[in-house]
Design an enzyme around this catalytic site. Structure first.
Site, PDB file in Angstrom:
ATOM      1  N   ASN A 158       0.796  -1.238   0.000  1.00 33.84           N
ATOM      2  CA  ASN A 158       0.000   0.000   0.000  1.00 33.84           C
ATOM      3  C   ASN A 158       0.826   1.285   0.000  1.00 33.84           C
ATOM      4  O   ASN A 158       0.415   2.279  -0.587  1.00 33.84           O
ATOM      5  CB  ASN A 158      -1.006  -0.011   1.155  1.00 33.84           C
ATOM      6  N   LYS A 199      11.581  -8.400   1.513  1.00 32.95           N
ATOM      7  CA  LYS A 199      10.598  -9.018   0.618  1.00 32.95           C
ATOM      8  C   LYS A 199       9.425  -8.062   0.484  1.00 32.95           C
ATOM      9  O   LYS A 199       8.543  -8.007   1.334  1.00 32.95           O
ATOM     10  CB  LYS A 199      10.086 -10.347   1.185  1.00 32.95           C
ATOM     11  N   SER A 209      -0.798  -7.270   7.400  1.00 28.28           N
ATOM     12  CA  SER A 209      -2.048  -7.534   8.114  1.00 28.28           C
ATOM     13  C   SER A 209      -1.782  -8.193   9.470  1.00 28.28           C
ATOM     14  O   SER A 209      -0.739  -8.830   9.679  1.00 28.28           O
ATOM     15  CB  SER A 209      -2.931  -8.452   7.266  1.00 28.28           C
ATOM     16  N   GLU A 232       4.081  -3.921  12.371  1.00 26.63           N
ATOM     17  CA  GLU A 232       3.207  -2.756  12.128  1.00 26.63           C
ATOM     18  C   GLU A 232       1.993  -3.290  11.392  1.00 26.63           C
ATOM     19  O   GLU A 232       2.082  -3.643  10.216  1.00 26.63           O
ATOM     20  CB  GLU A 232       3.939  -1.720  11.271  1.00 26.63           C
ATOM     21  N   LEU A 233       0.851  -3.348  12.077  1.00 24.76           N
ATOM     22  CA  LEU A 233      -0.279  -4.102  11.537  1.00 24.76           C
ATOM     23  C   LEU A 233      -1.492  -3.218  11.232  1.00 24.76           C
ATOM     24  O   LEU A 233      -1.339  -2.033  11.000  1.00 24.76           O
ATOM     25  CB  LEU A 233      -0.622  -5.225  12.518  1.00 24.76           C
ATOM     26  N   CYS A 287      -2.899   2.197   6.618  1.00 24.01           N
ATOM     27  CA  CYS A 287      -3.156   1.593   7.931  1.00 24.01           C
ATOM     28  C   CYS A 287      -3.647   2.616   8.949  1.00 24.01           C
ATOM     29  O   CYS A 287      -4.399   2.281   9.845  1.00 24.01           O
ATOM     30  CB  CYS A 287      -1.890   0.922   8.427  1.00 24.01           C
TER      31      CYS A 287
HETATM   32  P1  NAD Z   1      -0.381  -9.069   4.108  1.00 21.55           P
HETATM   33  O1  NAD Z   1      -0.172  -9.419   5.534  1.00 21.55           O
HETATM   34  O2  NAD Z   1      -1.221  -9.949   3.289  1.00 21.55           O
HETATM   35  O3  NAD Z   1       1.017  -8.944   3.330  1.00 21.55           O
HETATM   36  C1  NAD Z   1       2.081  -8.147   3.810  1.00 21.55           C
HETATM   37  C2  NAD Z   1       3.396  -8.768   3.351  1.00 21.55           C
HETATM   38  O4  NAD Z   1       3.552 -10.041   3.981  1.00 21.55           O
HETATM   39  C3  NAD Z   1       3.469  -9.017   1.849  1.00 21.55           C
HETATM   40  O5  NAD Z   1       4.784  -8.773   1.390  1.00 21.55           O
HETATM   41  C4  NAD Z   1       3.140 -10.497   1.760  1.00 21.55           C
HETATM   42  O6  NAD Z   1       3.653 -11.109   0.588  1.00 21.55           O
HETATM   43  C5  NAD Z   1       3.824 -11.025   2.998  1.00 21.55           C
HETATM   44  N1  NAD Z   1       3.316 -12.319   3.475  1.00 21.55           N
HETATM   45  C6  NAD Z   1       2.122 -12.897   3.222  1.00 21.55           C
HETATM   46  N2  NAD Z   1       2.045 -14.083   3.844  1.00 21.55           N
HETATM   47  C7  NAD Z   1       3.197 -14.256   4.522  1.00 21.55           C
HETATM   48  C8  NAD Z   1       3.708 -15.270   5.379  1.00 21.55           C
HETATM   49  N3  NAD Z   1       3.003 -16.363   5.669  1.00 21.55           N
HETATM   50  N4  NAD Z   1       4.933 -15.102   5.929  1.00 21.55           N
HETATM   51  C9  NAD Z   1       5.651 -13.984   5.691  1.00 21.55           C
HETATM   52  N5  NAD Z   1       5.223 -12.999   4.856  1.00 21.55           N
HETATM   53  C10 NAD Z   1       4.016 -13.126   4.296  1.00 21.55           C
HETATM   54  O7  NAD Z   1      -0.949  -7.581   4.127  1.00 21.55           O
HETATM   55  P2  NAD Z   1      -1.472  -6.743   2.896  1.00 21.55           P
HETATM   56  O8  NAD Z   1      -2.897  -7.086   2.692  1.00 21.55           O
HETATM   57  O9  NAD Z   1      -0.547  -6.831   1.771  1.00 21.55           O
HETATM   58  O10 NAD Z   1      -1.342  -5.266   3.494  1.00 21.55           O
HETATM   59  C11 NAD Z   1      -2.410  -4.610   4.056  1.00 21.55           C
HETATM   60  C12 NAD Z   1      -2.371  -4.712   5.564  1.00 21.55           C
HETATM   61  O11 NAD Z   1      -1.187  -4.099   6.053  1.00 21.55           O
HETATM   62  C13 NAD Z   1      -3.513  -3.958   6.222  1.00 21.55           C
HETATM   63  O12 NAD Z   1      -4.055  -4.718   7.262  1.00 21.55           O
HETATM   64  C14 NAD Z   1      -2.842  -2.718   6.774  1.00 21.55           C
HETATM   65  O13 NAD Z   1      -3.508  -2.135   7.854  1.00 21.55           O
HETATM   66  C15 NAD Z   1      -1.488  -3.210   7.118  1.00 21.55           C
HETATM   67  N6  NAD Z   1      -0.515  -2.112   7.150  1.00 21.55           N
HETATM   68  C16 NAD Z   1      -0.032  -1.681   8.355  1.00 21.55           C
HETATM   69  C17 NAD Z   1       0.847  -0.607   8.415  1.00 21.55           C
HETATM   70  C18 NAD Z   1       1.380  -0.101   9.739  1.00 21.55           C
HETATM   71  O14 NAD Z   1       2.348   0.643   9.732  1.00 21.55           O
HETATM   72  N7  NAD Z   1       0.789  -0.462  10.854  1.00 21.55           N
HETATM   73  C19 NAD Z   1       1.247   0.020   7.246  1.00 21.55           C
HETATM   74  C20 NAD Z   1       0.732  -0.448   6.030  1.00 21.55           C
HETATM   75  C21 NAD Z   1      -0.138  -1.523   6.002  1.00 21.55           C
END
Ligand code: NAD
Length: 545
Positions: free
Chosen positions: A186, A209, A261, A282-283, A316
């Protein structure tokens, strides 16, 4: 409540002023801004050996093919760690100031060449150019801050010893080694390099990654950092499906920095915990904005638009719950809805659109589901409320819902789209309780003319950042102060001292002089205990810490 959708003339509906996404930015198309030669050059920066499998990405603005990217395997991840580990030793041996100089040069290069990366961010995410620029801004702030302040954060600090004068103590900071850094799609520039900068200046290497959808932006940032003087092997980029190579990134890391997430964050945290390595997470969030009775309603309405619809709500820290004092709710909502309806949706690779596209069909479906289910269960659409396939495959109108009740998914679940629900409150306690009634705790926003009262309410909110009379940028842009989540919004913080010290191990070096911390000078055990008991009383009386 007035149904403002019904009142709005058709000409005021969002998107009516939008340009044609197929010929964006004065005729510049995604294909011309991101030619295959650029993709090939950037893709060469991916650590992937042999003849890797290729995965295609799509430009969300138009749905056209964007890039075909090599996929790293778990074995490639291992190679990336080996290369990074080798490069890390000599990097860590350099003085902090020399490492910091790379960040400061990167700052200047980024500002000079921002147009290149703005095109890439728009092509990969579909967001409006202004929202892409927010990423440039955030990264430049972090590069300057850690470029200038790293030395002070990392230098040895004298600490009080066990015995005054006789015990000399220094607290030092050592790099963790190689950081496993997993980032989402994002905010692809900010979240790939923003956290890498403090890790690198602290003397670490990074294996990153990024999400495959936005890997080009991360690869571009890496190229620029190498141009600024970073040894090329120090920041490795691996690309692949999260569940396939993500676990390998955690498996070899000396510390894990994850943004994404809450669901994936839990998995990452468990894997890191099993190896006894630390992790910052950071979720997600379900952030609330409080509009108090004395708020400047025009400023609050303008702030709410930015709070809810920046990057089409795929942020987020964006606001998905608007809590408004009963006495001003109708007036505030009228002004907010008017501004929301006037937003220009567009897909041009140029400034001008107020909101762009969602990133993917997944985000479009999630957004559509939340809105449609809520409407079916009785919620009212105040503005927006529908996809806009006429503008591009994943566009969705900025949407305000009223009458949302707890059984609707949109009430408590993160939408991660341009959707906000409005609720009303009577007392300050009620507002604070409602804002805190979530398992998340990332960001919140309070609007009042009484800034002191705003700060007092802020202290009662269970979120890692609170913005008074601003949406999110005041706290996020203040990179000298920590940013992160409470509860299910995460662990640890980026920015400030915590944002860099998390990438270090504290090391205490204590040097004892003249007398040991044990019976000596002919004292037997009993006499030693008596002398030390007296000594401890004296030290407390002298107010030693
Ligand atoms: P996601 O968790 O699906 O993916 C995030 C990253 O993790 C990607 O690079 C993905 O390929 C990787 N990933 C997926 N499965 C994995 C696993 N089993 N092991 C290790 N890595 C894995 O999240 P998303 O949907 O891409 O991003 C949106 C989410 O991120 C939203 O919930 C948002 O709130 C959150 N977010 C939080 C912040 C923050 O600073 N708190 C900032 C941006 C986004």
């Amino acid at each position: 409540m007035t149904d403002l959708t019904a009142d709005a003339p058709a000409a005021e509906q969002p998107g009516s002023e939008a340009g044609n996404p197929a010929a964006p930015g004065g005729g510049r198309t995604v294909a011309s801004a991101v030619p295959s030669s650029l993709v090939a050059r950037l893709a060469a920066g991916i650590t992937a050996a042999g003849e890797p499998a290729l995965v295609e990405t799509v430009a969300p603005l138009t749905g056209e093919r964007l890039a075909s990217l090599p996929q790293s395997t778990p074995a490639d991840v291992e190679v990336a760690y080996e290369l990074a580990r080798r490069a890390q030793h000599s990097w860590a041996a350099q003085p902090v100031r020399r490492r910091a100089a790379v960040l400061l040069r990167f700052h200047d290069l980024l500002l000079r060449r921002q147009d290149e990366v703005l095109d890439l961010i728009q092509a990969e995410t579909g967001k409006a150019r202004l929202h892409a620029f927010e990423e440039v801004l955030a990264v430049a702030l972090a590069a300057r801050h850690y470029g200038r302040a790293a030395h002070a954060y990392l230098r040895d600090k004298r600490r009080g010893g066990a015995l005054p004068v006789l015990t000399h103590v220094v607290e030092g900071r050592r790099p963790k080694g190689v950081i496993g850094h997993i980032s989402p799609w994002n905010y692809p520039l900010e979240l790939s390099i923003g956290d890498a900068l403090p890790a690198l200046v602290a003397g670490n290497a990074v294996v990153n990654k990024p999400d495959t959808q936005t890997a080009l932006t991360a690869l571009w940032a890496r190229e620029l950092l190498v141009e600024a003087g970073l040894p090329a092997d120090l920041w490795q980029i691996v690309v692949g499906d999260g569940p396939v190579i993500g676990p390998a990134v955690v498996e070899h890391a000396d510390y894990v920095s994850f943004t994404g997430s809450t669901r994936t964050g839990r998995d990452v945290a468990q894997r890191a915990a099993a190896r006894l390595v630390g992790a910052s997470l950071e979720l997600g969030g379900k952030n609330a904005m409080l509009v108090l009775a004395d708020a400047d309603l025009d400023r609050a309405a303008e702030g709410a638009v930015r709070a809810c619809f920046s990057s089409a709500g795929q942020l987020c820290i964006s606001i998905e719950r608007l809590l408004v004092h009963h006495s001003v709710a109708d007036e505030f909502l009228a002004r907010f809805a008017e501004r929301t309806r006037a937003l220009r949706l567009g897909g041009g690779l140029a400034y001008g659109a107020d909101m762009g596209s969602l990133v993917s069909v997944r985000q479009l479906d999630a957004t559509t589901r939340h809105v449609d289910e809520a409407v079916k269960a009785g919620a009212t659409v105040v503005a927006g409320g529908r996809p806009r396939p006429d503008l591009g495959p994943f566009f969705y109108e900025p949407t305000i819902l009223d009458g949302v009740t707890p059984e609707m998914a949109v009430c408590a679940e993160e939408t991660f789209g341009p959707v906000v629900a409005v609720y009303r409150f009577d007392t300050e306690d009620e507002a604070v309780e409602a804002a805190n009634a979530t398992s998340y705790g990332l960001n919140s926003s309070v609007w009042t003319k009484d800034r002191r009262r705003g700060r007092a309410i802020a202290a009662r909110l269970r979120t890692g950042t609170v913005n008074v009379n601003e949406a999110f940028a005041a706290a996020y842009g203040s990179v000298g102060a920590p940013m992160g989540g409470m509860g299910e919004s995460g662990l640890g913080r980026r920015h400030g001292a915590e944002g860099i010290l998390r990438f270090t191990e504290a090391q205490t070096i204590a040097t004892q002089r003249l007398l040991p911390l044990a019976p000596s000078l002919g004292l037997d055990d009993r006499q030693f205990a008596a002398v030390f008991t007296g000594g401890l009383r004296v030290l407390k009386a002298l107010r030693f810490k």
